[in-house]
Design an enzyme around this catalytic site. Structure first.
Site, mmCIF file in Angstrom:
data_model
loop_
_atom_site.group_PDB
_atom_site.id
_atom_site.type_symbol
_atom_site.label_atom_id
_atom_site.label_comp_id
_atom_site.label_asym_id
_atom_site.label_seq_id
_atom_site.Cartn_x
_atom_site.Cartn_y
_atom_site.Cartn_z
ATOM 1 N N GLU A 61 0.718 -1.219 -0.081
ATOM 2 C CA GLU A 61 -0.047 0.057 0.128
ATOM 3 C C GLU A 61 0.817 1.224 0.001
ATOM 4 O OE1 GLU A 61 -0.319 -2.454 2.104
ATOM 5 O OE2 GLU A 61 -2.258 -3.408 1.432
ATOM 6 N N PHE A 86 -6.066 0.019 5.447
ATOM 7 C CA PHE A 86 -4.758 0.056 4.795
ATOM 8 C C PHE A 86 -4.732 1.302 3.898
ATOM 9 C CE2 PHE A 86 -6.117 -4.571 4.828
ATOM 10 C CZ PHE A 86 -5.805 -4.818 6.207
ATOM 11 N N ASP A 120 -14.244 -10.100 9.964
ATOM 12 C CA ASP A 120 -12.850 -10.258 9.924
ATOM 13 C C ASP A 120 -12.202 -9.670 11.324
ATOM 14 O OD1 ASP A 120 -12.509 -11.585 7.661
ATOM 15 O OD2 ASP A 120 -12.005 -9.729 6.609
#
Lengths: 322, 281
Positions: A61, A86, A120
């Site tokens: 990233e 991110f 998640d």
């Protein structure tokens, strides 16, 4: 009171994908970059139709942010895509130096923001990104509420010359704003009118605010609901006009109460016409695994929480007035 | 431009560097002095650029990005001497309301600067982006960047190194200033990197070694060779073996002059070692 109806649930990230595809066809300077999440970001259609203008950077990233900054030198309009976590916290210094301080025309597009990323868990559920991004000088911060608005915002930011953070999400949520309504950066939408409380919501919480206003209406409380898709620059005029009428505010966002929309609204109020305010937001904690709906209930980010906050803030307003 | 003329510019650039840093008692003379020859060779011989009509997009021009932004004195001097802005502005270096910030920035609109740098590790990614824009624009000019060797300790560099070869960014020359020194000591002592050349080769870059990175003729030959190797599917890495503090005897061979300024006496000594060739600012 004005009613809004769900025309069918859709994910906001698909609105981004549709907007990006439309931009790809209309603006040859638009380029896409993605860090190994093309499907999740709904960038596949753009990538397939414009392979020469799509850059798969892999799980890197920081490099993606730098490449995007460099692409602007040569007139390109890069749209970077990865999860919100991110897109911001992981690459904050890269954004700060190579994009914000350097004044580069990069659109940082972030999906899976907040708790509604779901199962998640907290490693991926960033609740600090609005704060991180709004603190950067000149960064425009946008958190649209549904598919239609996310698509419109995606298209609109290509015409704005400067860095933008566009935040959207994973789950399917009611799609209720008008198709093809133009998106104006920095302008709130007054969704319902009322004289007892101003509810200022952003992102997924806007639909919850509308549901709350219906419940409140049945209790005889008139709520003015503002969809504040642009968190920065903030539509101060709309906030002050509404608060002048209602005298109290509830803000609602899928974000930490520190650093989010609520703080920005509070700053507008205290420096103009102070009014009692309640914050529907995550109370300085990380998230956890669960379904989006379960999480929004547990962390108090839904219509019921907005109704409760409204009762509290009206009580305080009345105390002050007495 | 002849070798003698380039050498004369280098001498003036060295004077500029030590005078700028001395004037505000801060800045980074060591790395700046070590890269004087490379940047003079680039801006006065090898790059195709238009100092008088600076445009951010640099269409139809070669573009240079300084990644190790702390060596701002050398880039400011070279840009001013090349005609990007008036040399008198060098006296504002690091002062309040100056366009010549401690580390370079686009924020103040200084001609010749296209990205802010200073926080290390970001310039190679930016250079890759600009090189990619050139390809999209069918602009056959080149992108140059300069990194410090200590800077290679930043992880983002290796993300970028991997990307550039995988995606065949073959209009890019990345030079590394291998002076083997960083703030806390020698690079070997702080965090040994082994063979930098072997690492770039392993990442499938073309690697060119410049064993005398302060020798204009060797730099000239290396840049000519590097340009000749572009367009063949691989990015090019130029490893410049330089002396930090080169041209000022008491600053050479040590990391101690990385980020401190000479006093009055030291300034006079430094100036006596570098002839005023183009007129001090």
């Amino acid at each position: 009171m004005k009613k809004y109806s769900d025309t069918g649930t859709k994910d906001t990230r698909s609105g981004f994908g549709a907007g990006l595809l439309e931009l790809g066809n209309s603006n040859k300077n638009v380029v896409g970059l993605c860090a190994d999440l093309t499907g999740s970001l709904k960038m596949n259609a753009f990538a397939n139709q414009h392979p020469d203008r799509f850059f798969q950077v892999g799980i890197a990233e920081a490099n993606m942010i730098g490449i995007a900054a460099g692409l602007t030198i040569g007139g390109k309009i890069p749209f970077t895509g990865t999860f919100a976590n991110f897109s911001t916290g992981r690459v904050y210094d890269q954004i700060r130096q190579s994009i914000a301080y350097s004044g580069k025309n990069v659109k940082i597009c972030a999906s899976h923001a907040g708790l509604t990323l779901g199962e998640d868990g907290a490693t991926h559920q960033i609740l600090e990104d609005l704060g991180l991004m709004k603190m950067l000088p000149n960064m425009v911060v946008i958190n649209p509420c549904d598919y239609n608005q996310t698509k419109a915002a995606t298209i609109a930011i290509a015409d704005y010359d400067g860095p933008v953070y566009l935040r959207f999400g994973r789950p399917k949520v009611p799609n209720f704003t008008a198709t093809n309504a133009p998106f104006i950066i920095g302008k709130g939408d007054l969704l319902t009118e009322g004289s007892d409380v101003t509810i200022i919501a952003t992102g997924h919480l806007v639909w919850e605010a509308l549901k709350a206003s219906e419940k409140l209406n049945s209790m005889g409380i008139g709520a003015e609901v503002i969809n504040m898709a642009t968190v920065k620059p903030l539509d101060e005029k709309m906030i002050l006009n509404s608060t002048k009428k209602t005298g109290c505010v509830v803000t609602a966002e899928e974000h930490n109460r520190f650093g989010g929309l609520g703080e920005s609204v509070a700053q507008v109020l205290v420096t103009n016409t102070p009014a009692p305010q309640e914050f529907v937001a995550v109370n300085d904690s990380f998230g956890e695994s669960g379904t989006p709906t379960e999480l929004m209930v547990k962390y108090g980010l839904n219509a019921d929480a907005i109704v409760l906050a409204t009762h509290k803030v009206i009580k305080r307003k009345n105390l002050f007035r007495a | 431009m002849s070798h003698d003329n380039l050498q004369a510019i280098v001498s003036q650039v060295r004077r500029d560097i030590v005078r700028m840093v001395h004037a505000v008692k801060s800045g980074h003379p060591g790395g700046s002095l070590g890269c004087a020859e490379y940047l003079v060779s680039l801006y006065f011989k090898h790059m195709n650029h238009q100092p008088k009509n600076f445009e951010m997009d640099g269409i139809g021009q070669d573009i240079f990005f300084l990644s190790n932004g702390h060596i701002s004195p050398v880039i400011y001097s070279v840009l001013a001497r090349a005609g990007y802005f008036d040399i008198s502005e060098l006296k504002t270096f690091r002062k309040l309301n100056s366009r010549l910030q401690g580390h370079p920035t686009t924020h103040e609109g200084l001609e010749g600067i296209r990205i802010a740098s200073g926080s290390l590790g970001q310039g190679l990614s930016v250079a890759i982006g600009a090189a990619t824009a050139k390809k999209l624009n069918k602009d056959c000019c080149f992108i140059y960047t300069l990194l410090g060797d200590g800077e290679l300790q930043e992880g983002q560099i290796w993300e970028a190194v991997m990307y550039a070869s995988a995606k065949k960014v073959d209009n890019l020359i990345a030079a590394v200033d291998v002076n083997e020194k960083q703030i806390d000591g020698s690079t070997d002592d702080v965090l040994a990197m082994g063979s930098i050349g072997a690492k770039f080769k392993a990442f499938d870059w073309v690697v060119i070694h410049v064993t005398q990175g302060n020798d204009l003729q060797e730099i000239d030959a290396a840049l000519t060779e590097a340009k000749g190797k572009l367009g063949n599917g691989k990015p090019v890495c130029l490893l410049l073996q330089t002396d930090m503090g080169n041209g000022v005897d008491f600053m050479m061979g040590t990391h101690k002059w990385h980020g401190i300024a000479p006093n009055d006496e030291q300034l006079l000594s430094a100036l006596s070692q570098n002839e005023e060739t183009l007129g001090d600012y």
